[in-house]
Design an enzyme around this catalytic site. Structure first.
Site, PDB file in Angstrom:
ATOM      1  N   GLY A 238     -35.930  -2.501   5.657  1.00  0.00           N
ATOM      2  CA  GLY A 238     -36.674  -1.513   4.874  1.00  0.00           C
ATOM      3  C   GLY A 238     -37.009  -2.045   3.510  1.00  0.00           C
ATOM      4  N   GLU A 239     -37.849  -1.309   2.840  1.00  0.00           N
ATOM      5  CA  GLU A 239     -38.296  -1.726   1.527  1.00  0.00           C
ATOM      6  C   GLU A 239     -38.716  -0.489   0.754  1.00  0.00           C
ATOM      7  OE1 GLU A 239     -40.238  -5.608   1.537  1.00  0.00           O
ATOM      8  OE2 GLU A 239     -41.944  -4.485   0.745  1.00  0.00           O
ATOM      9  N   GLY A 240     -38.375  -0.434  -0.520  1.00  0.00           N
ATOM     10  CA  GLY A 240     -38.841   0.665  -1.363  1.00  0.00           C
ATOM     11  C   GLY A 240     -39.468   0.071  -2.598  1.00  0.00           C
ATOM     12  N   PHE A 242     -38.034  -0.242  -5.368  1.00  0.00           N
ATOM     13  CA  PHE A 242     -37.037  -0.891  -6.216  1.00  0.00           C
ATOM     14  C   PHE A 242     -36.322  -2.043  -5.541  1.00  0.00           C
ATOM     15  CE2 PHE A 242     -37.952   3.225  -7.742  1.00  0.00           C
ATOM     16  CZ  PHE A 242     -38.073   3.033  -9.100  1.00  0.00           C
ATOM     17  N   GLY A 243     -36.259  -1.988  -4.235  1.00  0.00           N
ATOM     18  CA  GLY A 243     -35.520  -3.051  -3.578  1.00  0.00           C
ATOM     19  C   GLY A 243     -35.895  -3.219  -2.125  1.00  0.00           C
ATOM     20  N   VAL A 245     -34.269  -3.906   1.698  1.00  0.00           N
ATOM     21  CA  VAL A 245     -32.994  -3.671   2.385  1.00  0.00           C
ATOM     22  C   VAL A 245     -32.884  -4.620   3.580  1.00  0.00           C
ATOM     23  CG1 VAL A 245     -31.519  -1.954   3.488  1.00  0.00           C
ATOM     24  CG2 VAL A 245     -33.016  -1.280   1.595  1.00  0.00           C
ATOM     25  N   LYS A 260     -28.969  -3.680   0.016  1.00  0.00           N
ATOM     26  CA  LYS A 260     -30.209  -3.418  -0.736  1.00  0.00           C
ATOM     27  C   LYS A 260     -30.240  -4.382  -1.920  1.00  0.00           C
ATOM     28  CE  LYS A 260     -32.041   0.450  -3.415  1.00  0.00           C
ATOM     29  NZ  LYS A 260     -32.191   1.896  -3.410  1.00  0.00           N
ATOM     30  N   ASP A 358     -34.843  14.182  -4.616  1.00  0.00           N
ATOM     31  CA  ASP A 358     -35.869  13.508  -3.811  1.00  0.00           C
ATOM     32  C   ASP A 358     -35.543  13.605  -2.321  1.00  0.00           C
ATOM     33  OD1 ASP A 358     -38.263  12.228  -3.492  1.00  0.00           O
ATOM     34  OD2 ASP A 358     -37.533  10.226  -4.007  1.00  0.00           O
TER      35      ASP A 358
HETATM   36  N1  LIG Z   1     -28.240   1.958   4.765  1.00  0.00           N
HETATM   37  C1  LIG Z   1     -29.430   1.633   5.275  1.00  0.00           C
HETATM   38  N2  LIG Z   1     -29.541   1.174   6.525  1.00  0.00           N
HETATM   39  C2  LIG Z   1     -30.740   0.833   7.061  1.00  0.00           C
HETATM   40  N3  LIG Z   1     -31.917   0.945   6.394  1.00  0.00           N
HETATM   41  C3  LIG Z   1     -31.875   1.403   5.134  1.00  0.00           C
HETATM   42  C4  LIG Z   1     -30.638   1.774   4.510  1.00  0.00           C
HETATM   43  N4  LIG Z   1     -30.915   2.209   3.246  1.00  0.00           N
HETATM   44  C5  LIG Z   1     -32.256   2.108   3.114  1.00  0.00           C
HETATM   45  N5  LIG Z   1     -32.839   1.640   4.236  1.00  0.00           N
HETATM   46  C6  LIG Z   1     -34.282   1.418   4.471  1.00  0.00           C
HETATM   47  O1  LIG Z   1     -34.842   0.845   3.300  1.00  0.00           O
HETATM   48  C7  LIG Z   1     -35.859   1.697   2.744  1.00  0.00           C
HETATM   49  C8  LIG Z   1     -35.797   1.638   1.229  1.00  0.00           C
HETATM   50  O2  LIG Z   1     -34.527   2.076   0.781  1.00  0.00           O
HETATM   51  P1  LIG Z   1     -34.338   2.940  -0.544  1.00  0.00           P
HETATM   52  O3  LIG Z   1     -35.065   4.241  -0.392  1.00  0.00           O
HETATM   53  O4  LIG Z   1     -32.888   3.026  -0.844  1.00  0.00           O
HETATM   54  O5  LIG Z   1     -35.077   1.973  -1.579  1.00  0.00           O
HETATM   55  P2  LIG Z   1     -35.833   2.340  -2.916  1.00  0.00           P
HETATM   56  O6  LIG Z   1     -36.375   1.057  -3.458  1.00  0.00           O
HETATM   57  O7  LIG Z   1     -34.931   3.139  -3.792  1.00  0.00           O
HETATM   58  O8  LIG Z   1     -37.009   3.216  -2.308  1.00  0.00           O
HETATM   59  P3  LIG Z   1     -37.944   4.321  -2.980  1.00  0.00           P
HETATM   60  O9  LIG Z   1     -39.222   3.619  -3.300  1.00  0.00           O
HETATM   61  O10 LIG Z   1     -38.129   5.323  -1.844  1.00  0.00           O
HETATM   62  O11 LIG Z   1     -37.228   4.895  -4.135  1.00  0.00           O
HETATM   63  C9  LIG Z   1     -35.566   3.078   3.329  1.00  0.00           C
HETATM   64  O12 LIG Z   1     -36.728   3.867   3.416  1.00  0.00           O
HETATM   65  C10 LIG Z   1     -35.005   2.745   4.694  1.00  0.00           C
HETATM   66  O13 LIG Z   1     -36.054   2.523   5.623  1.00  0.00           O
END
Ligand SMILES: Nc1ncnc2c1ncn2[C@@H]1O[C@H](COP(=O)(O)OP(=O)(O)OP(=O)(O)O)[C@@H](O)[C@H]1O
Length: 559
Positions: A238-240, A242-243, A245, A260, A358
């Site tokens: 996964g990817e958001g 901020f980071g 995963v 992450k 959120d």
């Molecule tokens: N524990 C986990 N196990 C498997 N996949 C995960 C896990 N945590 C996050 N992911 C995947 O990674 C993606 C991004 O994680 P997360 O929302 O924590 O990142 P972020 O950078 O904070 O994202 P956002 O832009 O939504 O704030 C999630 O949408 C999910 O698909």
């Protein structure tokens, strides 16, 4: 095919990348859609990579790098690396036991996949070599930008008249700039218990652009992270914003975990530490693991810049599940289980004095998405997936707010925002309850109830779905000057929208059904729960504890 060069070697291989026929052959022997799309992407990637090599070659040879060009190519290299790694992962994930005869026989598919992966590895090595040669100048130019930042003006946190974001700033899957800015503002707060915001944490547009353009952490399969290489990277999950995963194997416990890796931006690093601190506190208050919050297993720093959070490995988010199942939704029995678990989570957070802020399908993950196809009870002739094991985990506590902290006006993701937030009124943990109502309705109908792009459109659609917003709320918003632009109060105290909506938004509004028409008559107890969760006025909205006592959650539903 060009021989693999060593990405870390000092000498730069300026020869051009070319297909020695492996890509052509792979594309000829199989019609597998994944092989076709990855093969074509790799073919198209060759000329992009060559352009980068041709551009950088003279700079590297002369050891003379132009700042703008270097930063630009560095970004292109990172994007190309992400693309090729994603394609390699898709190839890796390809299931050779699930082949249609028209895609070619199993051996041809296997051979084509092997060729494509081989070429992808060569491309990755050439890109990594470029990246390594650009690393020093990029670090120098980035720190120059950092020095420049000290002289720029920062945002005032409380002001709503924040600088308009340029159209080109839209990132993250089409999220609008306002959305992005609001999210970043809320995230960059000193969110973990200090009770006030620090103005030096705010971002100016230059800093924001720099943060956004900072590439995600570059990973490769087999890479080792953490002290003594404890976590071995298997794939990206996964990817958001901020980071990124990564699914890893913890060599100490031999368990699969999710790591992450937060972007190497100092403010994001600080923010991730705060999120970890909060998750540890949650864990401390929940020794019996009844909160349905994701479990944080550890935290470490990689290569100085990257904060890494280690989590239990989950399967997919509800939004990915919906996408993968063509938005067919879930059986009511699974919706009931998810509703009950999410409410237990919200009840737990509320007892800790926390609002998640959120709650959305992307932040609710299934531990296991395996299931069996069964006839769709609400859509004739269709099937949906009945989950074998329905268990949810709530993730992403980066925006969580304690009761005693300042409550920013801009929180959450637009489509899940409660009426009080859209109207700019005071909000509390009941805002999470509204967002949960949106999730449950999405899982039932397969459609997000508020697919809106502006506050104006959102308010108009809310009135269509749940009826007119209470006059008291409208009056309060008008008195506080927080009504969105082009919304006024009419002579009877109702909301009047003064701007014509776009044709698309108007059509959506015309087609929108009120809540009671979206739920089948035999699902009265579900409708009652939804009405309680989606009550406009927070005081009339059910608390998580009250919602847990609703009939829908206490007996097996009739599908
Ligand atoms: N524990 C986990 N196990 C498997 N996949 C995960 C896990 N945590 C996050 N992911 C995947 O990674 C993606 C991004 O994680 P997360 O929302 O924590 O990142 P972020 O950078 O904070 O994202 P956002 O832009 O939504 O704030 C999630 O949408 C999910 O698909």
């Amino acid at each position: 095919m060009t021989r693999p060069s060593n990405g870390s070697s000092k000498s730069f291989d300026a020869s051009l990348l070319e297909d020695d026929g492996s890509l052509d052959l792979a594309l000829m022997v199989s019609d597998h859609p994944v092989l076709k799309s990855c093969g074509q992407a790799l073919l198209a990637g060759i000329s992009e990579v060559n352009q980068m090599i041709q551009r950088c070659g003279p700079w590297i040879a002369a050891k003379d790098f132009p700042p703008e060009g270097t930063m630009e190519v560095n970004k292109m290299v990172s994007e190309a690396l992400t693309k090729v790694q994603d394609d390699m992962q898709r190839l890796d994930d390809l299931d050779l036991d699930l082949l249609k005869p028209e895609w070619g026989d199993r051996d041809s598919v296997r051979m084509a996949r092997k060729s494509l992966i081989g070429f992808g590895q060569v491309m990755t090595q050439r890109l990594e070599s470029l990246k390594n040669h650009l690393a020093q100048p990029v670090a120098k130019f980035s720190s120059m930008l950092g020095e420049k930042k000290q002289f720029t003006t920062f945002y005032a946190w409380d002001s709503d008249g924040i600088e308009a974001t340029k159209p080109g700033d839209a990132v993250n899957g089409g999220e609008d700039p306002e959305e992005r800015l609001e999210r970043e503002r809320s995230r960059s707060r000193d969110a973990k218990g200090k009770g006030e915001e620090r103005s030096d944490e705010s971002e100016n547009s230059e800093e924001r652009k720099w943060n956004r353009d900072t590439p995600h952490f570059q990973w490769t399969k087999g890479m080792k992270l953490g002290a003594a290489g404890r976590y071995v990277v298997k794939k990206k999950v996964g990817e958001g914003s901020f980071g990124r995963v990564l699914a890893c194997v913890d060599e100490t416990t031999k368990h699969a975990v999710a790591v992450k890796v937060v972007k190497g931006v100092p403010r994001y690093k600080e923010h991730a530490h705060a999120e970890a601190e909060l998750l540890r506190e949650i864990l401390r208050c929940d020794p019996g693991r009844q909160s349905f919050c994701v479990k944080l297993l550890g935290e470490f720093t990689h290569a100085v810049a990257h904060c890494c959070l280690v989590f239990e490995l989950l399967d997919i988010s509800l939004s990915d599940f919906m996408r993968d199942t063509d938005d067919r939704g879930l059986l009511l029995r699974d919706i009931r289980t998810i509703g009950s678990q999410m409410l237990q989570c919200l009840h737990f957070l509320s007892a800790m004095g926390l609002t998640h802020t959120d709650i959305k399908c992307r932040n609710a993950m299934l531990k296991d998405s395996r299931g069996d196809m069964v006839p769709h009870p609400r859509k004739d002739g269709q099937e949906l997936k009945r989950l074998r094991r329905c268990e949810i985990r709530v993730i992403d506590f980066g925006g969580a707010v304690l009761k005693k902290e300042r409550h920013s006006r801009h929180i959450g993701t637009r489509q899940y925002r409660s009426p009080e937030v859209v109207l700019g009124l005071a909000w509390d943990e009941k805002t999470d309850v509204w967002s949960l109502g949106c999730i449950l309705l999405t899982l039932y109908t397969g459609q997000r109830p508020f697919p809106v792009q502006s506050s104006l459109q959102h308010l108009a659609l809310m009135q269509r779905v749940i009826g007119n917003l209470p006059k008291d709320m409208v009056k309060l918003a008008a008195a506080g000057g927080s009504l969105p632009e082009d919304v006024v109060v009419d002579s009877r105290g109702g909301l009047q929208i003064q701007r014509k909506l776009s044709d698309e938004a108007q059509e959506l509004l015309n087609l929108a059904q009120p809540l009671e028409q979206r739920v089948l008559p035999q699902h009265g107890s579900f409708l009652k729960l939804l009405e309680g969760l989606l009550a406009a006025q927070p005081e009339k909205r059910l608390s998580a504890a009250e919602a847990l006592k609703q009939d829908f959650l206490s007996s097996e539903p009739v599908e």
